[in-house]
Design a protein around this motif. Structure first.
Motif, PDB file in Angstrom:
ATOM      1  N   PHE A   1       0.681  -1.027  -0.039  1.00  0.00           N
ATOM      2  CA  PHE A   1       0.025  -0.331   0.084  1.00  0.00           C
ATOM      3  C   PHE A   1       0.810   1.570   0.057  1.00  0.00           C
ATOM      4  O   PHE A   1       1.339   1.690   1.175  1.00  0.00           O
ATOM      5  CB  PHE A   1      -0.839  -0.050   1.335  1.00  0.00           C
ATOM      6  CG  PHE A   1      -1.644  -1.218   1.422  1.00  0.00           C
ATOM      7  CD1 PHE A   1      -2.975  -0.652   0.710  1.00  0.00           C
ATOM      8  CD2 PHE A   1      -0.898  -2.299   1.304  1.00  0.00           C
ATOM      9  CE1 PHE A   1      -3.916  -2.258   0.807  1.00  0.00           C
ATOM     10  CE2 PHE A   1      -1.848  -2.843   1.829  1.00  0.00           C
ATOM     11  CZ  PHE A   1      -4.304  -3.065   1.646  1.00  0.00           C
ATOM     12  N   PRO A   2       1.578   1.426  -0.900  1.00  0.00           N
ATOM     13  CA  PRO A   2       2.259   2.976  -1.432  1.00  0.00           C
ATOM     14  C   PRO A   2       1.796   4.165  -0.681  1.00  0.00           C
ATOM     15  O   PRO A   2       0.561   4.493  -0.753  1.00  0.00           O
ATOM     16  CB  PRO A   2       2.345   3.326  -3.011  1.00  0.00           C
ATOM     17  CG  PRO A   2       2.045   2.476  -3.557  1.00  0.00           C
ATOM     18  CD  PRO A   2       1.277   0.931  -2.306  1.00  0.00           C
TER      19      PRO A   2
ATOM     20  N   ILE B   1       4.906  -1.282   8.714  1.00  0.00           N
ATOM     21  CA  ILE B   1       5.016  -2.625   8.734  1.00  0.00           C
ATOM     22  C   ILE B   1       3.981  -3.564   8.083  1.00  0.00           C
ATOM     23  O   ILE B   1       4.123  -4.651   8.608  1.00  0.00           O
ATOM     24  CB  ILE B   1       3.353  -1.147  10.205  1.00  0.00           C
ATOM     25  CG1 ILE B   1       4.597  -0.252  10.528  1.00  0.00           C
ATOM     26  CG2 ILE B   1       3.090  -2.679  10.892  1.00  0.00           C
ATOM     27  CD1 ILE B   1       3.732   0.207  12.330  1.00  0.00           C
ATOM     28  N   HIS B   2       2.778  -3.174   7.446  1.00  0.00           N
ATOM     29  CA  HIS B   2       1.575  -4.521   6.579  1.00  0.00           C
ATOM     30  C   HIS B   2       3.154  -4.879   6.012  1.00  0.00           C
ATOM     31  O   HIS B   2       2.891  -6.140   6.263  1.00  0.00           O
ATOM     32  CB  HIS B   2       0.669  -3.480   6.091  1.00  0.00           C
ATOM     33  CG  HIS B   2       0.079  -4.364   5.399  1.00  0.00           C
ATOM     34  ND1 HIS B   2       0.902  -4.792   3.601  1.00  0.00           N
ATOM     35  CD2 HIS B   2      -1.057  -5.489   5.060  1.00  0.00           C
ATOM     36  CE1 HIS B   2      -0.021  -5.402   2.793  1.00  0.00           C
ATOM     37  NE2 HIS B   2      -0.929  -6.426   4.136  1.00  0.00           N
ATOM     38  N   ALA B   3       3.675  -4.014   5.219  1.00  0.00           N
ATOM     39  CA  ALA B   3       4.854  -4.975   4.286  1.00  0.00           C
ATOM     40  C   ALA B   3       5.617  -5.870   5.010  1.00  0.00           C
ATOM     41  O   ALA B   3       5.868  -6.832   4.864  1.00  0.00           O
ATOM     42  CB  ALA B   3       5.339  -4.221   3.049  1.00  0.00           C
TER      43      ALA B   3
ATOM     44  N   LEU C   1      -7.144  -1.947   7.809  1.00  0.00           N
ATOM     45  CA  LEU C   1      -7.192  -0.584   7.740  1.00  0.00           C
ATOM     46  C   LEU C   1      -6.964   0.051   6.354  1.00  0.00           C
ATOM     47  O   LEU C   1      -7.611   0.702   6.252  1.00  0.00           O
ATOM     48  CB  LEU C   1      -6.246   0.129   8.935  1.00  0.00           C
ATOM     49  CG  LEU C   1      -6.823  -0.641  10.563  1.00  0.00           C
ATOM     50  CD1 LEU C   1      -5.807   0.061  11.739  1.00  0.00           C
ATOM     51  CD2 LEU C   1      -8.281   0.464  10.918  1.00  0.00           C
ATOM     52  N   LEU C   2      -5.606   0.196   5.914  1.00  0.00           N
ATOM     53  CA  LEU C   2      -5.583   0.333   5.011  1.00  0.00           C
ATOM     54  C   LEU C   2      -6.176   0.485   3.730  1.00  0.00           C
ATOM     55  O   LEU C   2      -6.434   1.152   2.961  1.00  0.00           O
ATOM     56  CB  LEU C   2      -3.675  -0.091   4.109  1.00  0.00           C
ATOM     57  CG  LEU C   2      -2.436   0.572   5.205  1.00  0.00           C
ATOM     58  CD1 LEU C   2      -2.005  -0.568   4.855  1.00  0.00           C
ATOM     59  CD2 LEU C   2      -2.737   1.343   4.773  1.00  0.00           C
TER      60      LEU C   2
ATOM     61  N   LYS D   1      -4.773   5.198   7.871  1.00  0.00           N
ATOM     62  CA  LYS D   1      -3.604   5.301   7.455  1.00  0.00           C
ATOM     63  C   LYS D   1      -2.564   5.661   9.377  1.00  0.00           C
ATOM     64  O   LYS D   1      -1.885   4.998   9.282  1.00  0.00           O
ATOM     65  CB  LYS D   1      -2.686   6.024   6.683  1.00  0.00           C
ATOM     66  CG  LYS D   1      -2.994   6.305   5.816  1.00  0.00           C
ATOM     67  CD  LYS D   1      -2.688   7.344   4.625  1.00  0.00           C
ATOM     68  CE  LYS D   1      -3.736   7.068   3.227  1.00  0.00           C
ATOM     69  NZ  LYS D   1      -3.140   8.498   2.372  1.00  0.00           N
ATOM     70  N   ARG D   2      -3.659   5.470   9.911  1.00  0.00           N
ATOM     71  CA  ARG D   2      -3.439   5.979  11.761  1.00  0.00           C
ATOM     72  C   ARG D   2      -3.194   4.685  12.243  1.00  0.00           C
ATOM     73  O   ARG D   2      -3.475   3.610  12.025  1.00  0.00           O
ATOM     74  CB  ARG D   2      -4.816   7.015  12.851  1.00  0.00           C
ATOM     75  CG  ARG D   2      -4.550   8.211  11.848  1.00  0.00           C
ATOM     76  CD  ARG D   2      -5.739   8.656  12.569  1.00  0.00           C
ATOM     77  NE  ARG D   2      -7.453   7.725  12.813  1.00  0.00           N
ATOM     78  CZ  ARG D   2      -7.870   7.098  13.577  1.00  0.00           C
ATOM     79  NH1 ARG D   2      -7.471   8.000  14.977  1.00  0.00           N
ATOM     80  NH2 ARG D   2      -8.433   6.578  13.359  1.00  0.00           N
TER      81      ARG D   2
END
Length: 208
Positions: A74-75, A83-85, A150-151, A156-157
């Motif tokens: 998610f760029p 963090i997700h990546a 969330l993304l 994004k928080r």
């Protein structure tokens, strides 16, 4: 606790990654670059190291091949995208996440977070003044799904992510006074911060 169960992840992207025309993680520090210094610390605890960046080319000649360079799914989603990546691609069940502008990472602080984890929480984050410090936290790899959910809605928080992951805040106010830990929350946000970090490092080296 085996190092084979923990991945260290450094978030090396974002709009504040440059300082005086230089990528923050490539600033000179401790006889090399800042990110090399961080990796040396993380390797004391982690069996795998990941660097998350959407501009990997500048790191090719700096990092050895054992460090995995990955990009965001998610760029342009800030730290949560990184963090997700990291969580999604980590090979170990636990991930220690840090920012690329944190020169005084502490393996002892990370160990304490791991030792305080519970079955009811998936994120274990130090708190300073009752405020969580997400970028020196330990995360269960399964939190990747929380971040993705969330993304995908545009959220994004980091606060929302911590709440969704059911984080456990662990008071660390007194830790920074301990010589074995130090000011792990210190972040380089300006040239003055960078100079302070170099001075602090010099003092640390002279006491060894």
């Amino acid at each position: 606790m085996s190092s084979s169960t923990i991945t260290g992840a450094i978030l090396a992207g974002g709009p504040n990654k440059f300082m005086s025309g230089t990528l923050k993680p490539l600033l000179p520090f401790d006889g090399g670059t800042l990110i090399e210094h961080q990796i040396r610390i993380m390797r004391e605890l982690c069996g795998e190291i990941i660097v998350v960046t959407n501009t990997p080319k500048p790191f090719f000649d700096v990092l050895d091949r054992s460090v995995r360079l990955i990009t965001d799914y998610f760029p342009d989603c800030g730290p949560l995208g990184g963090i997700h990546a990291a969580l999604h691609l980590a090979r170990n069940p636990l991930v220690w996440v840090a920012g690329c502008d944190m020169p005084f990472l502490s393996t002892e602080a990370a160990r304490r977070l791991v030792e305080n984890r519970t079955e009811h929480n998936r994120a274990f984050v130090p708190t300073i003044g009752n405020r969580p410090l997400p970028l020196h936290g330990i995360y269960d790899k399964r939190c990747a799904a929380d971040a993705a959910n969330l993304l995908s809605t545009g959220e994004k928080r980091l606060e929302a992510f911590l709440n969704k992951a059911g984080y456990l805040g662990i008071s660390a106010d007194s830790w920074r006074e301990e010589q074995s830990i130090g000011d792990f929350a210190f972040t380089i946000r300006s040239q003055e911060d960078y100079e302070r970090a170099e001075e602090r490092l010099s003092r640390i080296l002279h006491t060894r």
